[in-house]
Write a protein that holds these residues in place. Structure first.
Motif, short mmCIF file in Angstrom:
data_model
loop_
_atom_site.label_atom_id
_atom_site.label_comp_id
_atom_site.label_asym_id
_atom_site.label_seq_id
_atom_site.Cartn_x
_atom_site.Cartn_y
_atom_site.Cartn_z
N ALA A 61 0.85 -1.19 0.00
CA ALA A 61 0.00 0.00 0.00
C ALA A 61 0.89 1.25 0.00
O ALA A 61 1.32 1.70 1.05
CB ALA A 61 -0.93 0.00 1.21
N THR A 65 -2.85 5.35 -0.87
CA THR A 65 -3.74 4.22 -1.17
C THR A 65 -4.94 4.24 -0.23
O THR A 65 -4.82 4.50 0.96
CB THR A 65 -2.99 2.88 -1.00
N ARG A 90 -5.87 -3.10 -2.36
CA ARG A 90 -6.04 -1.72 -2.80
C ARG A 90 -7.43 -1.55 -3.41
O ARG A 90 -7.81 -2.31 -4.31
CB ARG A 90 -5.00 -1.34 -3.84
N ALA A 93 -7.44 5.36 -4.49
CA ALA A 93 -6.31 6.26 -4.25
C ALA A 93 -6.81 7.65 -3.92
O ALA A 93 -7.85 8.09 -4.43
CB ALA A 93 -5.40 6.30 -5.47
#
Length: 116
Positions: A61, A65, A90, A93
């Motif tokens: 990460a 993230t 993930r 973002a």
């Protein structure tokens, strides 16, 4: 999918098109109590879990993230780089200055909502 994350300062962000991110989108808008963990991230538990079906077993990460940590059932906003760890996936973002996420010494309410 564009979202806003607000907890004092507002961050613009986006969620990826993957199964776990879609589960989070289905729960928005949310205001969750986030707290710092390990001086690298802030995290909170949403009302419902996000699926791991079709997701990798673990990922790294990078700072910025938006992640899901399945073992802890936590949405995680990473402000520092975190190496690969089983259970991290993930889901999006954040854009911009992440310094507002650092140095929290108490729980803070943070709202996550779709960006109109």
């Amino acid at each position: 999918m564009r979202i806003r994350i607000g907890g004092g300062e507002t961050l613009q962000a986006r969620l990826w098109d993957n199964p776990a991110a879609r589960d989070l989108i289905d729960q928005l808008p949310l205001t969750l109590d986030f707290s710092d963990y390990g001086r690298q991230e802030v995290l909170a538990e949403p009302p419902g879990p996000l699926t791991m079906q079709g997701m990798p077993a673990g990922e790294s990460a990078p700072a910025g993230t938006i992640g899901w940590y399945a073992p802890g059932r936590s949405v995680v906003l990473y402000y520092a780089n975190v190496g690969r760890f089983t259970g991290i996936v993930r889901i999006g973002a954040m854009d911009g200055d992440l310094s507002g996420l650092q140095g929290w010494d108490s729980v803070r309410p943070v709202t996550i909502e779709l960006a109109g």
